[in-house]
Scaffold this motif. Structure first.
Motif, PDB file in Angstrom:
ATOM      1  N   PHE A 180      42.473  18.191  13.232  1.00 20.00           N
ATOM      2  CA  PHE A 180      41.138  17.598  13.295  1.00 20.00           C
ATOM      3  C   PHE A 180      40.915  16.525  12.233  1.00 20.00           C
ATOM      4  O   PHE A 180      40.302  15.491  12.527  1.00 20.00           O
ATOM      5  CB  PHE A 180      40.077  18.699  13.216  1.00 20.00           C
ATOM      6  CG  PHE A 180      40.051  19.581  14.443  1.00 20.00           C
ATOM      7  CD1 PHE A 180      39.585  19.090  15.665  1.00 20.00           C
ATOM      8  CD2 PHE A 180      40.516  20.884  14.396  1.00 20.00           C
ATOM      9  CE1 PHE A 180      39.574  19.885  16.798  1.00 20.00           C
ATOM     10  CE2 PHE A 180      40.522  21.684  15.524  1.00 20.00           C
ATOM     11  CZ  PHE A 180      40.039  21.186  16.724  1.00 20.00           C
ATOM     12  N   PRO A 181      41.406  16.708  10.999  1.00 21.71           N
ATOM     13  CA  PRO A 181      41.303  15.590  10.042  1.00 21.71           C
ATOM     14  C   PRO A 181      42.029  14.335  10.520  1.00 21.71           C
ATOM     15  O   PRO A 181      41.537  13.215  10.326  1.00 21.71           O
ATOM     16  CB  PRO A 181      41.963  16.157   8.776  1.00 21.71           C
ATOM     17  CG  PRO A 181      41.785  17.622   8.891  1.00 21.71           C
ATOM     18  CD  PRO A 181      41.904  17.926  10.347  1.00 21.71           C
ATOM     19  N   ALA A 182      43.186  14.508  11.173  1.00 18.92           N
ATOM     20  CA  ALA A 182      43.944  13.354  11.660  1.00 18.92           C
ATOM     21  C   ALA A 182      43.182  12.643  12.779  1.00 18.92           C
ATOM     22  O   ALA A 182      43.103  11.403  12.797  1.00 18.92           O
ATOM     23  CB  ALA A 182      45.307  13.808  12.170  1.00 18.92           C
ATOM     24  N   ILE A 183      42.615  13.421  13.711  1.00 17.07           N
ATOM     25  CA  ILE A 183      41.835  12.819  14.794  1.00 17.07           C
ATOM     26  C   ILE A 183      40.601  12.122  14.237  1.00 17.07           C
ATOM     27  O   ILE A 183      40.243  11.011  14.650  1.00 17.07           O
ATOM     28  CB  ILE A 183      41.436  13.888  15.825  1.00 17.07           C
ATOM     29  CG1 ILE A 183      42.686  14.439  16.540  1.00 17.07           C
ATOM     30  CG2 ILE A 183      40.446  13.329  16.847  1.00 17.07           C
ATOM     31  CD1 ILE A 183      42.418  15.608  17.457  1.00 17.07           C
ATOM     32  N   LEU A 203      37.787   7.050  12.830  1.00 18.01           N
ATOM     33  CA  LEU A 203      37.220   6.208  11.785  1.00 18.01           C
ATOM     34  C   LEU A 203      37.915   4.842  11.724  1.00 18.01           C
ATOM     35  O   LEU A 203      37.261   3.798  11.631  1.00 18.01           O
ATOM     36  CB  LEU A 203      37.339   6.911  10.426  1.00 18.01           C
ATOM     37  CG  LEU A 203      36.793   6.147   9.218  1.00 18.01           C
ATOM     38  CD1 LEU A 203      35.292   5.904   9.371  1.00 18.01           C
ATOM     39  CD2 LEU A 203      37.066   6.928   7.928  1.00 18.01           C
ATOM     40  N   LEU A 204      39.250   4.855  11.842  1.00 18.72           N
ATOM     41  CA  LEU A 204      40.008   3.600  11.813  1.00 18.72           C
ATOM     42  C   LEU A 204      39.667   2.727  13.014  1.00 18.72           C
ATOM     43  O   LEU A 204      39.543   1.502  12.899  1.00 18.72           O
ATOM     44  CB  LEU A 204      41.514   3.900  11.775  1.00 18.72           C
ATOM     45  CG  LEU A 204      42.059   4.471  10.474  1.00 18.72           C
ATOM     46  CD1 LEU A 204      43.518   4.870  10.632  1.00 18.72           C
ATOM     47  CD2 LEU A 204      41.920   3.457   9.343  1.00 18.72           C
ATOM     48  N   ILE A 205      39.489   3.367  14.184  1.00 21.05           N
ATOM     49  CA  ILE A 205      39.144   2.615  15.395  1.00 21.05           C
ATOM     50  C   ILE A 205      37.746   1.971  15.231  1.00 21.05           C
ATOM     51  O   ILE A 205      37.547   0.800  15.577  1.00 21.05           O
ATOM     52  CB  ILE A 205      39.162   3.539  16.632  1.00 21.05           C
ATOM     53  CG1 ILE A 205      40.606   3.947  16.940  1.00 21.05           C
ATOM     54  CG2 ILE A 205      38.545   2.840  17.841  1.00 21.05           C
ATOM     55  CD1 ILE A 205      40.728   4.989  18.019  1.00 21.05           C
ATOM     56  N   LEU A 206      36.801   2.732  14.651  1.00 17.91           N
ATOM     57  CA  LEU A 206      35.458   2.210  14.436  1.00 17.91           C
ATOM     58  C   LEU A 206      35.467   1.044  13.446  1.00 17.91           C
ATOM     59  O   LEU A 206      34.782   0.043  13.621  1.00 17.91           O
ATOM     60  CB  LEU A 206      34.527   3.314  13.936  1.00 17.91           C
ATOM     61  CG  LEU A 206      34.192   4.413  14.953  1.00 17.91           C
ATOM     62  CD1 LEU A 206      33.392   5.518  14.288  1.00 17.91           C
ATOM     63  CD2 LEU A 206      33.418   3.821  16.120  1.00 17.91           C
TER      64      LEU A 206
END
Length: 256
Positions: A244-247, A252-255
């Motif tokens: 879940f931290p990775a997802i 966050l990176l996509i946003l």
């Protein structure tokens, strides 16, 4: 090329393999960058790594390996089809000599090496042993690359102005190609060390991970950066505590 020195080194390598085959296998993996030492013998091109492999394979045959573990591998049929396709390609290729070289180096030798690994490494301890040899090999490459960054030592002229490190290789991308898989192995060992509460090992592997990352970063091999991040993300998906931290980080990176 000093052929007498080369023969002496091959004899020494053969003796090590005969005395302790797993040690010889680990040494071979440490010597993987030796493929850059090329020469011709009687007009036939070869490398130091290839000759070491022939010695390793010969000792493996002499020791009469137990082939029983291969029965458990479901990949043998696809591997056979791949070799068949590669062999047919030799006859239909317009450049048969080059095709034969690719067939030998990219298909036959890797498959034979796979057979050696599958019949020699029988436990997690064995795999840990040889993968650490790979990490040590990567450290040698990465440390030299870091020295290059600060000194400009033997960086080819094409990349001297940018200070793109090449380590012992002839071009920067080779650093990323070699170290990217090593970084992922090292990352796995870090996770395992923390899981087993082996803090000292975790620190050592973390330092190695940092050294590898700096070398790849300063080689400016952007494809390797993406590959490493993608592989670590996939790795984390298989760990419940990291999934879940990775997802969340990916979202966050996509946003951003």
């Amino acid at each position: 090329m000093n052929y007498f020195l080369l023969i002496a080194l091959l004899i020494l390598f053969g003796l090590i393999c005969f005395k302790n085959f797993k040690l010889g296998l680990a040494l071979f993996i440490f010597l993987l960058p030796a493929y850059i030492i090329r020469f011709q013998f009687g007009g036939i091109p070869s490398t130091v790594l290839e000759l070491c492999f022939f010695v390793l394979f010969l000792i493996w045959l002499i020791k009469r390996p137990n082939l029983a573990p291969l029965k458990k591998i479901s990949w043998l049929a696809p591997i056979g089809l791949l070799l068949l396709a590669a062999t047919i390609n030799i006859f239909i290729s317009p450049d048969k000599l080059a095709s034969l070289g690719i067939w030998k180096a990219y298909f036959i030798e890797p498959v034979l090496f796979f057979l050696i690994l599958a019949t020699t490494l029988k436990s997690k301890k064995d795999w840990f042993y040889v993968l650490n040899a790979l990490i040590l090999s990567g450290l040698a490459i990465a440390l030299f690359a870091i020295v290059q960054k600060f000194t400009g030592l033997v960086i080819p002229d094409a990349w001297q102005q940018e200070r793109r490190v090449t380590s012992i290789f002839g071009y920067p991308n080779a650093v990323g190609l070699y170290l990217a898989p090593v970084i992922i192995v090292c990352f796995g060992f870090i996770m395992q060390a923390f899981q087993n509460k082996k803090i000292f090992h975790a620190i050592l592997y973390s330092i190695s991970f940092l050294i590898f990352s700096l070398a790849v970063f300063w080689s400016k091999t952007e494809a390797a950066w993406i590959a490493i991040l993608a592989a670590i993300f996939i790795f984390c998906l298989f760990k419940k505590k990291l999934r879940f931290p990775a997802i969340g980080l990916l979202i966050l990176l996509i946003l951003i």
